[in-house]
Design a protein around this motif. Structure first.
Motif, PDB file in Angstrom:
ATOM      1  N   ILE A 114     -36.076  11.296 -42.331  1.00 16.29           N
ATOM      2  CA  ILE A 114     -36.531  10.462 -43.446  1.00 16.29           C
ATOM      3  C   ILE A 114     -36.119   8.998 -43.331  1.00 16.29           C
ATOM      4  O   ILE A 114     -36.772   8.140 -43.885  1.00 16.29           O
ATOM      5  CB  ILE A 114     -36.086  11.017 -44.813  1.00 16.29           C
ATOM      6  N   ILE A 115     -35.027   8.731 -42.605  1.00 15.34           N
ATOM      7  CA  ILE A 115     -34.546   7.352 -42.554  1.00 15.34           C
ATOM      8  C   ILE A 115     -35.555   6.429 -41.865  1.00 15.34           C
ATOM      9  O   ILE A 115     -35.935   5.389 -42.409  1.00 15.34           O
ATOM     10  CB  ILE A 115     -33.166   7.276 -41.848  1.00 15.34           C
ATOM     11  N   VAL A 148     -41.691   1.849 -43.993  1.00 22.17           N
ATOM     12  CA  VAL A 148     -42.460   1.533 -45.200  1.00 22.17           C
ATOM     13  C   VAL A 148     -41.868   0.284 -45.846  1.00 22.17           C
ATOM     14  O   VAL A 148     -42.571  -0.692 -46.126  1.00 22.17           O
ATOM     15  CB  VAL A 148     -42.425   2.692 -46.224  1.00 22.17           C
ATOM     16  N   GLY A 204     -38.874   5.758 -43.828  1.00 20.98           N
ATOM     17  CA  GLY A 204     -38.566   4.985 -45.028  1.00 20.98           C
ATOM     18  C   GLY A 204     -38.340   3.517 -44.696  1.00 20.98           C
ATOM     19  O   GLY A 204     -38.856   2.625 -45.374  1.00 20.98           O
ATOM     20  N   ILE A 205     -37.580   3.284 -43.633  1.00 27.92           N
ATOM     21  CA  ILE A 205     -37.320   1.898 -43.240  1.00 27.92           C
ATOM     22  C   ILE A 205     -38.625   1.204 -42.874  1.00 27.92           C
ATOM     23  O   ILE A 205     -38.854   0.045 -43.233  1.00 27.92           O
ATOM     24  CB  ILE A 205     -36.319   1.853 -42.060  1.00 27.92           C
TER      25      ILE A 205
END
Lengths: 306, 507, 304
Positions: free
Chosen positions: C270-271, C277, C274-275
């Motif tokens: 997920i990291i 986006v 997310g970064i």
């Protein structure tokens, strides 16, 4: 004044009716909830019977008529899943979301106003640059993702705070912060912009020359005049929280608010509940907007209600 | 400069003051070290909040995780052998092929104090089979025609035709209190009254459900006095809550979590994955292509890697050895890419597109399993297009014979442990989820009403054999139920998938 | 009052607006001076190139993986710099292809919503009267419009897919453009240039296209960029909730949603998405801000 309020109220009613009608058309024309409610081994007869029980085998105009009559009696039908009046199921979840978004907004304002004011007082200073960058980040980080990252750090790794759910105040810390970040960014920016504008106005210079304490010049004069923009933006942000951010954030933290109910009711295709939720949410936003309009004369007495 | 300083100072004071007030409000004192009396409350995390407590209405696993401890049927299910055992009925016998006689247990009281009698049984059965009551589980009891009171503690149940598995069906039919229901017919949605070991104390919507041991329970008293259910949808969060000590028990854990949890117990679950294939139209009508698909899937990889060993491969059928109709002579199709390719060539398959419909989020790793299967089919030469649908859309496709896609993925849970459930759903040409010709219809209907267990088993084995050669689906894996629990909890998960809190205790 | 709201909403000050695109060379010079904007611009170019060239530069197929090589941390498994996901698919490849989907949804949506919105806004502003009242009445509904809720219902009913997602977003995205276009048009409508054009008998539609549109292009472009950023964020959220892009296709939001189950033991799932986006949305915002000041020197003081 009364006429102004009346006109605003009328507009609000039109908006709520429009949104409700739109959702009605969307759900009733194409959706089919019957299969979701029956077990995998249900027969075709089971399906027809359930469709009949739910009243979705009637012609669409009859359904619309029944729906409108129902709404006038505050009756959105029974939630198909919970078997209780849809409106009360929706309203039951509202206080939690209001409480959480209230805390988040308070959090955002407490930090946004001082930061915005200070940045405006010292444009291009280090503080201003840091604030601008941070508020920009706040606006851009997807908040559902931020929530997951905060859980990962503070609950899973450090064990400082609980992961999710409801309980004492510690359970609200992470969701409130997650929810506050975006409004914080937006409001800080608007405070800064509005203050910059106000501080250039001649009346500020006059106030200063009268020897007023700088704090009062800033707070009583400039900030008060910038108030309209700040209040407007805060109101919009509150509306956005209730109708938008809460959906994903409550899902991430497993919170019993109206946002997670939206996700659930859509997953279960619970038409009456979706309809009631739309109504409640649209009403909330319209009321907030109305309240904001009401505060305008306080900030600027010259603005009279037309 | 000076101006700036004075303003910042004041604003800072303002922020700090507000901060202090906020923490003051919220704090309410630091959490005092709790005294350690003997633990008598267990907190259980389940994935979702029940939709209702009307056990006769809903088909809802989250509800059952709560209500299976509150309400009971005439017969109960033995969690190990999967055979019906006496419950609210002490004994039963067959009067003729369609009439069953049940002797009821005496001295049983409902949690509201009312005595349990034949009236409650008659009321409950009539309520659930009433076509006007939109029960979502009415299909389970479609064979029941009527119920008659014989005495205060005796009833007769009449079926439409011979029904060999009526006793098993009755383990799913919960008995409600007639008096309470007639006094308040809506109340059951939020608080059900039964004869079970626990009674419902409260349900705070969105937050928790609290149960308490019922003092007047007729059977063995449960070891734990209070039960609190919490609803945590995210698997990872549920696991974290267990690790953090926020809950004592968490259901449906992922194999990946096992190493990090304080204690883990598993049981063979009820869920079998299967890929239904369209045997009535389209490319897959040719049995050779369906056989080829069966050879193409490396189930071993799925069981060992995706499920990390917490899954068992179905042996040529989607039954466990304890089910009626299990055929011990069948073996799973081996994973054989060459054989699959050879069969495809024989069938003259030229890469026509094959639609593979799936959904995700309903069962453990369903989406991942679908994507893995699709890739394996591609490796064997199938031109597969995966189409992921929302659950409701997926159901529509699954249940519409005329719209049957070439392949569709589902999990099948046989909660009456009888082959009939599976065959009359997915094979019988009139079955709700069938895309199979009517070639086996006669045998399925014959087996359904055959009262002689030996003969029934024989019939089912014959059907299973034919289905092996002319498959209706690809047999998947049976995934294990994994329960995570705190170190001091003693519990063995049941084979029937029910969550029996009354069998739990603390060390 | 109405004017005030508009100014707040768009952060484009109407009084000063004589916005016009300056020469490209001048813009480039300005860009080099503003390091943050330059950085954002370069990042955006890279993301664009990455999306367009995805089929060429992606090391693996984003939808096929090695099931025996699943959940490998970054650097652990050779050939997978950022690790593998729950099905053993290469994270780098999925991130590259995911960006393609996110940008595609963002741009197509805003192309539609801006075209419709600008047209209706021009119409309302130029025609005035009843047309104006009706169109702006629709636009006003937007304030109480639970956009995300309606998008969810829309996608639930029609079934989640990229097309339906775009439709749902465009459906409630045109109003901001209409509002901005109208407010700009009103300031030009009565100006001497348009008056002159009308006087010599130029048809209204021609007046709008030839004389008004070019003058309002700069603020519209700024809003376009901002809206793309907003839609990329919204797509991520919808996909995260399961009502957006469907597997096996990769999208950043979907990757976060799929990784959610494993994130305590596999943070990389997920990291990274997310970064990406956040960074893309940030870069678009910075670029849009810069554009506002670059094409309109009068506002320079404001954006620090």
């Amino acid at each position: 004044m009364a006429q102004y309020i009346l006109r605003k109220l009328l507009g609000a009613v039109v908006v709520i009716a429009g949104v409700s009608l739109l959702v009605f058309i969307l759900t009733r024309v194409i959706g089919n909830p019957v299969d979701v409610m029956l077990p995998l081994n249900a027969t075709a007869a089971d399906r027809v019977r359930l469709a009949h029980q739910l009243g979705i085998d009637k012609p669409i105009l009859t359904q619309l008529g029944e729906f409108i009559t129902g709404v006038f009696h505050g009756n959105f039908g029974e939630s198909w899943y919970e078997q209780q009046p849809a409106l009360s199921v929706a309203l039951e979840r509202l206080p939690f979301t209001l409480e959480l978004s209230g805390i988040a907004m308070a959090l955002a304002l407490i930090f946004a106003i001082p930061l915005g004011v200070l940045s405006a007082l010292r444009p291009r200073s280090l503080l201003d640059k840091v604030t601008s960058t941070l508020s920009m980040f706040g606006i851009c980080v997807p908040n559902f993702w931020l929530g997951l990252v905060l859980i990962l750090i503070f609950a899973n790794t450090l064990h400082w705070l609980p992961t999710s759910g409801v309980g004492d105040w510690r359970y609200l810390v992470l969701p409130a912060i997650t929810m506050a970040v975006l409004p914080l960014g937006r409001i800080t920016q608007i405070v800064r912009t509005a203050m910059l504008e106000q501080l250039r106005e001649p009346y500020v210079v006059t106030a200063r020359s009268k020897g007023l304490l700088e704090f009062w010049v800033v707070v009583r004069h400039a900030l008060k005049n910038a108030g309209i923009s700040i209040v407007t933006m805060s109101g919009w942000e509150l509306g956005r929280i209730i109708a938008g951010y809460a959906i994903a954030i409550e899902a991430v933290f497993g919170l019993p608010g109206i946002g997670s109910l939206v996700v659930d009711s859509i997953g279960q295709q619970d038409f009456p509940l979706i309809q009631a939720l739309t109504f409640v949410i649209a009403t909330c936003i319209t009321l907030i907007n109305l309240l904001i309009d009401m505060t305008y004369p306080f900030f600027n007495p010259r603005l009279k209600f037309k | 400069m000076k101006r700036f300083k004075s303003v910042s100072l004041m604003l800072l004071t303002f922020v700090m003051a507000t901060g202090l007030i906020l923490t003051g409000c919220g704090g309410g004192g630091t959490t005092a070290p709790k005294a350690q009396p003997k633990k008598d409350t267990i907190t259980i995390a389940i994935p979702n909040e029940p939709s209702t407590m009307d056990v006769q209405f809903a088909d809802d696993g989250n509800m059952r995780a709560v209500t299976d401890n509150v309400v009971q049927g005439l017969l109960l299910m033995d969690g190990k052998t999967l055979k019906p055992i006496p419950g609210l009925a002490t004994e039963y016998s067959q009067v003729n092929s369609t009439t069953w006689d049940f002797k009821l247990r005496k001295g049983v009281t409902f949690q509201n104090g009312n005595p349990f009698t034949a009236d409650d049984v008659v009321y409950s059965i009539k309520r659930i089979i009433d076509p006007n009551f939109k029960s979502n589980i009415a299909g389970d009891f479609a064979t029941i025609k009527d119920v008659q009171k014989v005495g205060d503690y005796e009833v007769n149940i009449i079926t439409n035709g011979p029904d060999p598995i009526l006793p098993t069906r009755l383990t799913l039919l919960e008995i409600l209190n007639k008096k309470a229901m007639e006094a308040d017919s809506k109340g059951i949605a939020t608080m059900v009254v039964g004869t079970g070991p626990y009674k419902v104390v409260s349900w705070s919507k969105g937050q928790n459900i609290v149960l308490q041991a019922y003092d007047g329970y007729w059977g063995n008293k449960p070891a734990i006095k209070n039960v609190k259910y919490r609803f945590i949808e995210e698997d990872a969060t549920r696991a974290a809550a267990l690790k953090n000590g926020e809950v004592d028990f968490a259901t449906t854990m992922l194999p990946e979590y096992v190493d990090s949890l304080p204690q883990v117990k598993t049981a063979e679950g009820l869920e079998f994955s299967l890929v239904r294939m369209n045997a009535i139209s389209g490319v897959m009508k040719d049995p050779k292509i369906r056989q080829a698909a069966s050879y193409a899937i490396n189930w071993d990889a799925i069981a060992k890697s995706l499920y990390q060993g917490y899954a068992t491969i179905g042996q040529g059928q989607v039954f466990k050895s304890t089910y009626t109709g299990y055929d011990p002579n069948l073996k799973a199709y081996p994973f054989d890419l060459n054989k699959a390719k050879q069969l495809l060539a024989e069938a003259g398959y030229k890469g026509q597109p094959i639609e593979f419909v799936g959904e995700q989020g309903r069962w453990l790793k369903d989406g991942e399993q679908i994507q893995a299967i699709a890739q394996m089919l591609k490796d064997a030469g199938f031109n597969v297009n995966v189409k992921m649908l929302a659950f409701s859309k997926w159901l529509e496709v699954l249940f519409d014979r005329s719209k049957a896609p070439d392949m569709i993925f589902t999990f099948h849970s046989n909660d009456i442990f009888d082959a009939d459930r599976t065959y009359s759903t997915y094979v019988l040409s009139t079955g709700p989820g069938s895309s199979y010709p009517n070639t086996l219809d006669q045998e399925i209907i014959q087996a359904r009403t055959e009262m002689d267990t030996q003969k029934r088993t024989q019939l089912y084995n014959d059907i299973a054999q034919k289905l092996y050669d002319d498959p209706a689906w690809i047999d998947g894996v049976n995934i294990r139920d994994i329960d995570g629990m705190a170190k001091d909890v003693v519990y063995q998960p049941r084979e029937d998938g029910r969550l029996a809190v009354f069998e739990m205790s603390f060390k | 009052m109405a004017n005030l709201t508009v100014a707040l909403d768009q952060s484009v000050d109407i009084r000063d607006s004589r916005p016009r695109f300056y020469g490209l060379r001048r813009l480039a010079r300005k860009m080099v001076k503003d390091r943050l904007a330059l950085f954002a611009f370069i990042f955006l170019i890279l993301i664009f190139l990455m999306s367009i060239l995805a089929p060429l530069i992606s090391p693996y197929d984003p939808t096929t993986g090695d099931i025996f090589n699943r959940l490998k941390a970054p650097g652990v498994s050779p050939g997978h710099i950022l690790g593998t996901d729950a099905l053993g698919r290469d994270m780098v490849s999925r991130l590259i292809w995911g960006g393609r989907v996110s940008l595609r949804v963002g741009f197509i949506t805003v192309v539609f919503s801006s075209a419709v919105g600008v047209f209706l806004g021009l119409l309302a502003g130029y025609a005035g009267g009843k047309t104006d009242t009706i169109i702006m009445g629709l636009v006003d509904i937007q304030f109480a419009f639970p956009g995300m809720l309606v998008a969810l219902v829309f996608v639930m009913v029609l079934g989640p897919s990229e097309l339906h997602l775009i439709e749902a977003f465009a459906f409630n995205g045109w109003m901001v453009f209409a509002r901005l276009a109208r407010s700009l048009v009103v300031t030009f409508r009565d100006g001497p240039m348009v008056e002159a054009a009308k006087a010599i008998g130029v048809r209204p539609i021609k007046v709008m296209l030839k004389h008004i549109l070019p003058n309002i292009l700069a603020p519209i472009t700024t809003l376009f960029v901002l809206e793309v950023a907003r839609i990329i964020g919204a797509e991520a959220m919808m996909s995260f909730l399961g009502y957006g892009i469907q597997p096996p296709t990769a999208s950043w939001g979907l990757m976060i949603g799929e990784g959610r189950t494993y994130f305590p033991m596999a943070w990389w799932l997920i990291i990274y998405p997310g970064i990406l986006v956040a960074a893309t949305v940030l870069a678009l915002n910075v670029f849009s801000n810069w554009l506002t000041t670059a094409v309109d020197p009068l506002q320079k003081g404001q954006s620090g």
